[in-house]
Every structure is written in structure tokens, then in C-alpha cells.
Design a protein around this motif. Structure first.
Motif, PDB file in Angstrom:
ATOM      1  N   ASN A 103      -7.101   0.885 -25.828  1.00  0.00           N
ATOM      2  CA  ASN A 103      -7.885  -0.118 -25.109  1.00  0.00           C
ATOM      3  C   ASN A 103      -7.092  -1.359 -24.712  1.00  0.00           C
ATOM      4  O   ASN A 103      -7.588  -2.173 -23.923  1.00  0.00           O
ATOM      5  N   LEU A 104      -5.899  -1.529 -25.240  1.00  0.00           N
ATOM      6  CA  LEU A 104      -5.126  -2.749 -24.993  1.00  0.00           C
ATOM      7  C   LEU A 104      -3.874  -2.436 -24.182  1.00  0.00           C
ATOM      8  O   LEU A 104      -3.059  -1.600 -24.581  1.00  0.00           O
ATOM      9  N   THR A 105      -3.731  -3.123 -23.030  1.00  0.00           N
ATOM     10  CA  THR A 105      -2.570  -2.954 -22.161  1.00  0.00           C
ATOM     11  C   THR A 105      -1.913  -4.305 -21.929  1.00  0.00           C
ATOM     12  O   THR A 105      -2.586  -5.293 -21.634  1.00  0.00           O
ATOM     13  N   ILE A 106      -0.597  -4.331 -22.074  1.00  0.00           N
ATOM     14  CA  ILE A 106       0.190  -5.532 -21.793  1.00  0.00           C
ATOM     15  C   ILE A 106       1.135  -5.227 -20.641  1.00  0.00           C
ATOM     16  O   ILE A 106       1.808  -4.197 -20.639  1.00  0.00           O
ATOM     17  N   GLY A 107       1.165  -6.109 -19.650  1.00  0.00           N
ATOM     18  CA  GLY A 107       2.022  -5.897 -18.496  1.00  0.00           C
ATOM     19  C   GLY A 107       2.766  -7.164 -18.115  1.00  0.00           C
ATOM     20  O   GLY A 107       2.451  -8.266 -18.586  1.00  0.00           O
ATOM     21  N   GLY A 108       3.740  -6.988 -17.265  1.00  0.00           N
ATOM     22  CA  GLY A 108       4.494  -8.133 -16.790  1.00  0.00           C
ATOM     23  C   GLY A 108       5.278  -7.779 -15.538  1.00  0.00           C
ATOM     24  O   GLY A 108       5.508  -6.598 -15.244  1.00  0.00           O
TER      25      GLY A 108
ATOM     26  N   LEU B 237       2.316   6.148 -22.650  1.00  0.00           N
ATOM     27  CA  LEU B 237       2.046   4.795 -23.124  1.00  0.00           C
ATOM     28  C   LEU B 237       2.736   3.711 -22.305  1.00  0.00           C
ATOM     29  O   LEU B 237       2.429   2.532 -22.476  1.00  0.00           O
ATOM     30  N   ALA B 238       3.661   4.071 -21.424  1.00  0.00           N
ATOM     31  CA  ALA B 238       4.433   3.053 -20.708  1.00  0.00           C
ATOM     32  C   ALA B 238       4.744   3.505 -19.286  1.00  0.00           C
ATOM     33  O   ALA B 238       4.977   4.687 -19.029  1.00  0.00           O
ATOM     34  N   ARG B 239       4.758   2.516 -18.375  1.00  0.00           N
ATOM     35  CA  ARG B 239       5.149   2.746 -16.986  1.00  0.00           C
ATOM     36  C   ARG B 239       6.002   1.568 -16.533  1.00  0.00           C
ATOM     37  O   ARG B 239       5.740   0.417 -16.907  1.00  0.00           O
ATOM     38  N   PHE B 240       6.990   1.879 -15.707  1.00  0.00           N
ATOM     39  CA  PHE B 240       7.889   0.844 -15.198  1.00  0.00           C
ATOM     40  C   PHE B 240       8.124   1.095 -13.709  1.00  0.00           C
ATOM     41  O   PHE B 240       8.034   2.230 -13.234  1.00  0.00           O
ATOM     42  N   SER B 241       8.454   0.041 -12.993  1.00  0.00           N
ATOM     43  CA  SER B 241       8.811   0.198 -11.583  1.00  0.00           C
ATOM     44  C   SER B 241       9.902  -0.793 -11.214  1.00  0.00           C
ATOM     45  O   SER B 241       9.946  -1.916 -11.736  1.00  0.00           O
TER      46      SER B 241
ATOM     47  N   ASP C 141       0.810  -1.216   0.000  1.00  0.00           N
ATOM     48  CA  ASP C 141       0.000   0.000   0.000  1.00  0.00           C
ATOM     49  C   ASP C 141       0.843   1.264   0.000  1.00  0.00           C
ATOM     50  O   ASP C 141       0.315   2.356  -0.222  1.00  0.00           O
ATOM     51  N   TYR C 142       2.131   1.155   0.275  1.00  0.00           N
ATOM     52  CA  TYR C 142       2.998   2.327   0.308  1.00  0.00           C
ATOM     53  C   TYR C 142       3.637   2.626  -1.042  1.00  0.00           C
ATOM     54  O   TYR C 142       4.343   3.626  -1.174  1.00  0.00           O
ATOM     55  N   VAL C 143       3.411   1.779  -2.027  1.00  0.00           N
ATOM     56  CA  VAL C 143       4.015   1.987  -3.344  1.00  0.00           C
ATOM     57  C   VAL C 143       2.938   1.855  -4.421  1.00  0.00           C
ATOM     58  O   VAL C 143       1.903   1.221  -4.225  1.00  0.00           O
ATOM     59  N   SER C 144       3.203   2.454  -5.566  1.00  0.00           N
ATOM     60  CA  SER C 144       2.244   2.471  -6.669  1.00  0.00           C
ATOM     61  C   SER C 144       2.267   1.154  -7.430  1.00  0.00           C
ATOM     62  O   SER C 144       3.239   0.404  -7.388  1.00  0.00           O
ATOM     63  N   THR C 145       1.191   0.903  -8.139  1.00  0.00           N
ATOM     64  CA  THR C 145       1.145  -0.224  -9.058  1.00  0.00           C
ATOM     65  C   THR C 145       1.100   0.312 -10.478  1.00  0.00           C
ATOM     66  O   THR C 145       0.437   1.322 -10.756  1.00  0.00           O
ATOM     67  N   VAL C 146       1.805  -0.329 -11.371  1.00  0.00           N
ATOM     68  CA  VAL C 146       1.797   0.104 -12.765  1.00  0.00           C
ATOM     69  C   VAL C 146       0.778  -0.673 -13.585  1.00  0.00           C
ATOM     70  O   VAL C 146       0.626  -0.425 -14.775  1.00  0.00           O
ATOM     71  N   ASN C 147       0.085  -1.623 -12.947  1.00  0.00           N
ATOM     72  CA  ASN C 147      -0.980  -2.387 -13.613  1.00  0.00           C
ATOM     73  C   ASN C 147      -2.262  -2.297 -12.793  1.00  0.00           C
ATOM     74  O   ASN C 147      -2.720  -3.287 -12.201  1.00  0.00           O
ATOM     75  N   PRO C 148      -2.883  -1.104 -12.716  1.00  0.00           N
ATOM     76  CA  PRO C 148      -4.047  -0.918 -11.849  1.00  0.00           C
ATOM     77  C   PRO C 148      -5.288  -1.688 -12.290  1.00  0.00           C
ATOM     78  O   PRO C 148      -6.205  -1.862 -11.487  1.00  0.00           O
TER      79      PRO C 148
ATOM     80  N   GLU D 247       8.487  -4.366 -12.729  1.00  0.00           N
ATOM     81  CA  GLU D 247       7.154  -4.468 -13.314  1.00  0.00           C
ATOM     82  C   GLU D 247       7.022  -3.452 -14.435  1.00  0.00           C
ATOM     83  O   GLU D 247       7.622  -2.368 -14.381  1.00  0.00           O
ATOM     84  N   ALA D 248       6.225  -3.782 -15.444  1.00  0.00           N
ATOM     85  CA  ALA D 248       6.054  -2.902 -16.594  1.00  0.00           C
ATOM     86  C   ALA D 248       4.611  -2.957 -17.074  1.00  0.00           C
ATOM     87  O   ALA D 248       3.906  -3.954 -16.886  1.00  0.00           O
TER      88      ALA D 248
END
Length: 529
Positions: A415-420, A365-369, A284-291, A407-408
Motif C-alpha cells: 500500500n505504500l509507494t515512495i517516488g522521486g 517492487l521498483a521501477r526506474f526511468s 504522452d509518448y513515454v511511460s510514467t513510473v509514478n501513475p 525518475e524512480a
């Protein structure tokens, strides 16, 4: 709702028809309009030229030279004369503007009346020459119907505003709620905890209800108190593995509990501090890049799919700090100690975990952590095999773990998101001979498709591996790997109602190829208010 350049105070003053230069301007009764009273006004009409002359002489028009509103938080400003509406039931109201911006275009009568009303309200507080007073009286008489319409709209707006103020829950507190009703079941051959018992495959109907009070004292802080009652079973009890747990399960034995108590506040423009006393965890103290997958009421249906397991080490109380290093880089840190309130344990000897994460958003278009976790006796994440929860077979009471995660999330299209994500844990038993080490690994790929079949709908697909002991200097390692396959479809029926059917299968549960597959399915209905 966009702001209207006419101030309420000015309109109220006009409604009361105060005196101008010690004389009262009183419009004639409103009669049925003639054809000329319905037509637009040209720049060379007497009324337009008269008001323009008054505006230059007395500076009585409120507005900007370019005829636009000021922009607020990046919102596009409407052009001068652009028709606005107060509500679906209210007549259209044009954006008022100054004569300098009128140019050669025709003006509709409401647009002109809005500017006239502003001028009248300001001239109530000035001395006006007698010939100009006569001009104002004629203008007010000719446009009495349009002015009355504008006055009525402002009066309705003030009435609605007063009603909202009177009916709000509290000047500083907001009440929100969520109720989950779920049909869920589990299937398979036998339990995977060496008990050799069959899996009870009954379907259960259960619920979770939350009421949340959010209070702000300064506008830049938040105190959150959440009450919860739930009776959703943990399928670990049926299958013998934590890997089968749902992402919204738990049981309060038909009691109402304080599930969340935390406070956060901003420090300056870029920093934020949060303190958690009840509920929540390290993640809960850190963000998520795949909400799209992280919410318990609107995300993935399994506990594993919601977030990286390395972020599930330990529990509150704790404190966190977030700092925006730049518009594209967010640094976050947190520390939790489960026994911090126990005077016999304290912060130093309690099971604890500290987290640091950098979240980078180079483009829209992109987020990483990148994540690092240091924990003490916190390997039980609630999502892994029994061995991964304690690779030293209950012989160590001092397990130090260093965890690393990445995480990415990439928006391939609107409309399309790919994460990992990947996660690696190196655990060391500090109280055993030679300080033996164990290595654990996890991964997952995620695919989210938004607005499929309707606005707000989400199709989610997840494939991953729960934590697995890949190397162990003390005891067993897991040569096999569990494969977690999951799919769900969130159907957003209304803004407040969503139905999510979903299912996942565990191949080689407990990281053991000799175990039969386990199947979990649910239909989750979420009501929010």
C-alpha cells in the motif's frame, strides 16, 4: 467469468433432444425428487460406473485427464468438480471433468449431470449400440432434473450474451466519459509578476466534461477521438505565476472542442507505433513510473506534481515508437512539431521536441526511468517561473535545449509507494553572440498511500521545486528556490465516483524569497462512465 468446459453448441443440441442412433431419448416428466436423488454419488454407484464405461467406449467426455481447465493469461485453473457460478442469481454449477480424474471421491449430482450432458451431446452424432442406448435413456431419466437446471443456466447465459451484443455501442467502438466538478480557490498577499496588485481570493465552481470514442479495427490497434468542454480557470491569471496552475484547468469558452485525436497500433509482438494529430504532448509518448500522481482526473491536483516538467516541452502533431527490449526494459521515443501542418513552417523550422526514455522494472517492487529530451523553442512548460520559461529574456528566437531526467518508484509495501524525480536542462541561444547558455534544475519527492480508509482511496504527498535557472551566461539567475508542498486525498466512493480534496502551497513563488506564499485549494469530484 471463467469458461465452462461444456460448449454452448453441445448444450443447445441436448436441449433440442435429437435422436441417438435414429431413436429419440425422451426424459420422463420431472417429479419431486426423492432423498436418494439429492445425495452424492459414490464411485461404486451404478450410474458412475455406467457413465465411466460409456466414456471409455465412445470417448464422449470433453475435458482433460487431470480434470482442469486450460489456463488463460496466467489465471489459476479450477480443479475438477470445483463449483463455479454463472452469476449471483444463477445456481452453482460444478466444473465438468473426465472420469479418469474422479478417483475415489464422491460426486455431487450436478457435477455428474454436467459430464453426462457432455456425453449425450457427443453421442447424438454417433451410432450407439442398443444396450448402451438403454443405459443412456435410464441415466437421462434419473438425472433429468439436474440436466434441466444446467440447460436453463446455459439458456440464460445465451440470452444475456445476445442482449449485450444488441445493446453495445458499436461492434468496434467504445464510448467512455468523464466529468469533473471542482470548487477551487487561491489565496495570498499580492501577485508575483511585479504588478503590485492584490490576489483575488474568490472561490470558483467550474467543470470539465470529456467524451471519448475508442475504436479498434484489428484488436491490436486503437483510434481515439475525444471531445471536451471546460471552464476551469488558470490561476496563473490571478497570481502572476504558472506555478499556481491546477492539473486539470483550461477554458474552451463554453464550446465543445476536439481535444484528442490519435492512433496507435502494434507492430509484431514487442513494438507499438502511435501518431497524434490533436491534443497531448511529449510526455504522452513515454511511460510514467509514478501513475498514482499523473492523472488529471484522479492524480495530483497541481500541474507540476503530475509529471517531470522536462517532459512538457512542445505540443503535437507528432509520432512515437515503443519497443519492449525485454520483459523488464521498455524503450520509448517520440517527436512532436507544433507547426508541422503549416506549409510555411513545416517540421524543420517549427518549435519541436524529441524524447527518448528507457523504463526499467527489475522487480515488481521498483521501477526506474531515464529520459532525454532535445527541444527547439520549447522551454515554456506551463509550470515554472517566467525566467525559467525564457532565460534569455525574449531576445532569442532559436533556443536549443538538452534535457536529462531520472525518475524512480519503489513499493515499500503493498500500500505504500515512495517516488522521486530530478530534471536538468541546458539551454543555448543559437542566435545570440557567443551562444550563451543557461542551466535549469527541478526535483520532486512523492509519497502515495493506497487503500487508506477504504479500497481505491489514495493519499498523496508531494514536495518539490519547479524549474529554476541556476546558471545564466546571458542574464539573471535565480538565487532563491520555490518550494512546492502538496497533499491530496482521493476518496473512491464507488467505481464511478471519486472526490479529491487537495491543497498546495508555494513558498518563495517565482523563485524569489521576497514574494509572499501562495495557497491553492480545491475539491475535485470526478464522475466516470
Amino acid at each position: 467469468m471463467r469458461k465452462i468446459s461444456l460448449s454452448l453448441a453441445a448444450m443447445v443440441a441436448l436441449c433440442m433432444s435429437p435422436a441417438i442412433a435414429n431413436e429419440q431419448i425422451t426424459p420422463n416428466p420431472i417429479n419431486s425428487p426423492s432423498v436418494s436423488q439429492l445425495s452424492d454419488l459414490n464411485p461404486d454407484d451404478w450410474a458412475v460406473q455406467a457413465l465411466e464405461s460409456l466414456a471409455h467406449k465412445y470417448n464422449c467426455i470433453i475435458g482433460y485427464a487431470d480434470g482442469t481447465y486450460r489456463r488463460n493469461r496466467g489465471e489459476q485453473a479450477p480443479n475438477c468438480g470445483e463449483v463455479q457460478t454463472l452469476s449471483e442469481s444463477s445456481p452453482l454449477l460444478p466444473a465438468p471433468c473426465s472420469p479418469a480424474s474422479w478417483g475415489d471421491r464422491p460426486l455431487n449430482r450436478y457435477e455428474f449431470a454436467a459430464a453426462l450432458s457432455t456425453c449425450l451431446a457427443r453421442l447424438n452424432q454417433q451410432n450407439v449400440e442398443s444396450e448402451d442406448l438403454a443405459t443412456l435413456q435410464r441415466l437421462q431419466r434419473d438425472f433429468a432434473s439436474e440436466i434441466a437446471t444446467i440447460q436453463q443456466q446455459v439458456g440464460d447465459l445465451e440470452t444475456r450474451n445476445a442482449t449485450l451484443i444488441a445493446q453495445q455501442f458499436s461492434p468496434t467502438t467504445k464510448l467512455e466519459g468523464e466529468a469533473i466538478f471542482a470548487l477551487a480557490g487561491v489565496g495570498g498577499n499580492r501577485r508575483v509578476d511585479d504588478s503590485d496588485e492584490s490576489i483575488d481570493s474568490n472561490i470558483v465552481f467550474s467543470n470539465r466534461v470529456r467524451l471519448e470514442l475508442t475504436t479498434s479495427f484489428s484488436g491490436s490497434d486503437r483510434l481515439r477521438m475525444r471531445l471536451q468542454s471546460r471552464n476551469i480557470p488558470e490561476f496563473e491569471d490571478v497570481t502572476g505565476t504558472q506555478m499556481a496552475n491546477l492539473g486539470f484547468d483550461g477554458n474552451t469558452d463554453e464550446k465543445i472542442e476536439l481535444d484528442r485525436l490519435d492512433y496507435e497500433t502494434k507492430i509484431g509482438k514487442r513494438a507499438q507505433v502511435s501518431v497524434s494529430l490533436v491534443g497531448g504532448g511529449l510526455g504522452d509518448y513515454v511511460s510514467t513510473v509514478n501513475p498514482l500522481f499523473s492523472g488529471s482526473g484522479d492524480g495530483a491536483i497541481s500541474l507540476l506534481a503530475r509529471e517531470n516538467p522536462i517532459r512538457r516541452q512542445g505540443s503535437v502533431p507528432g509520432v512515437g515508437l515503443a519497443y519492449e527490449l525485454s520483459d523488464d526494459i521498455l524503450l520509448e521515443m517520440g517527436y512532436i512539431a507544433r507547426g508541422a501542418t503549416n506549409p510555411e513552417v513545416g517540421i524543420a523550422q517549427s518549435p519541436y521536441a524529441a524524447i527518448a526514455q528507457a523504463t526499467i522494472e527489475p522487480t515488481d517492487l521498483a521501477r526506474f526511468s531515464l529520459t532525454y529530451v532535445r527541444s527547439f523553442n520549447g522551454l515554456d512548460t506551463g509550470t515554472s517561473s517566467a525566467l525559467a520559461s525564457d532565460p534569455f529574456e525574449d531576445d532569442s528566437d532559436a533556443i536549443i535545449a538538452n534535457s536529462f531526467g531520472a525518475e524512480a518508484s519503489i513499493n515499500v509495501s503493498p500500500n505504500l509507494t515512495i517516488g522521486g524525480r530530478v530534471g536538468y536542462i541546458q539551454a543555448t541561444a543559437k542566435d545570440l553572440t557567443n551562444n550563451p547558455q543557461a542551466d535549469l534544475f527541478t526535483w520532486a519527492v512523492l509519497l502515495g498511500l493506497k487503500d487508506l480508509g477504504g479500497k481505491g482511496n489514495i493519499l498523496g504527498v508531494i514536495a518539490g521545486q519547479p524549474l529554476r535557472v541556476t546558471q545564466n551566461q546571458y542574464g539573471d539567475r535565480e538565487s532563491d528556490a520555490t518550494l512546492h508542498l502538496e497533499g491530496f486525498y482521493l476518496w473512491q466512493i464507488t467505481d464511478n465516483i471519486a472526490i479529491t480534496p487537495g491543497a498546495f502551497i508555494l513558498l518563495h513563488p517565482e523563485n524569489n524569497a521576497s514574494n509572499h506564499p501562495i495557497y491553492v485549494g480545491t475539491i475535485r469530484t470526478t464522475l466516470s462512465f
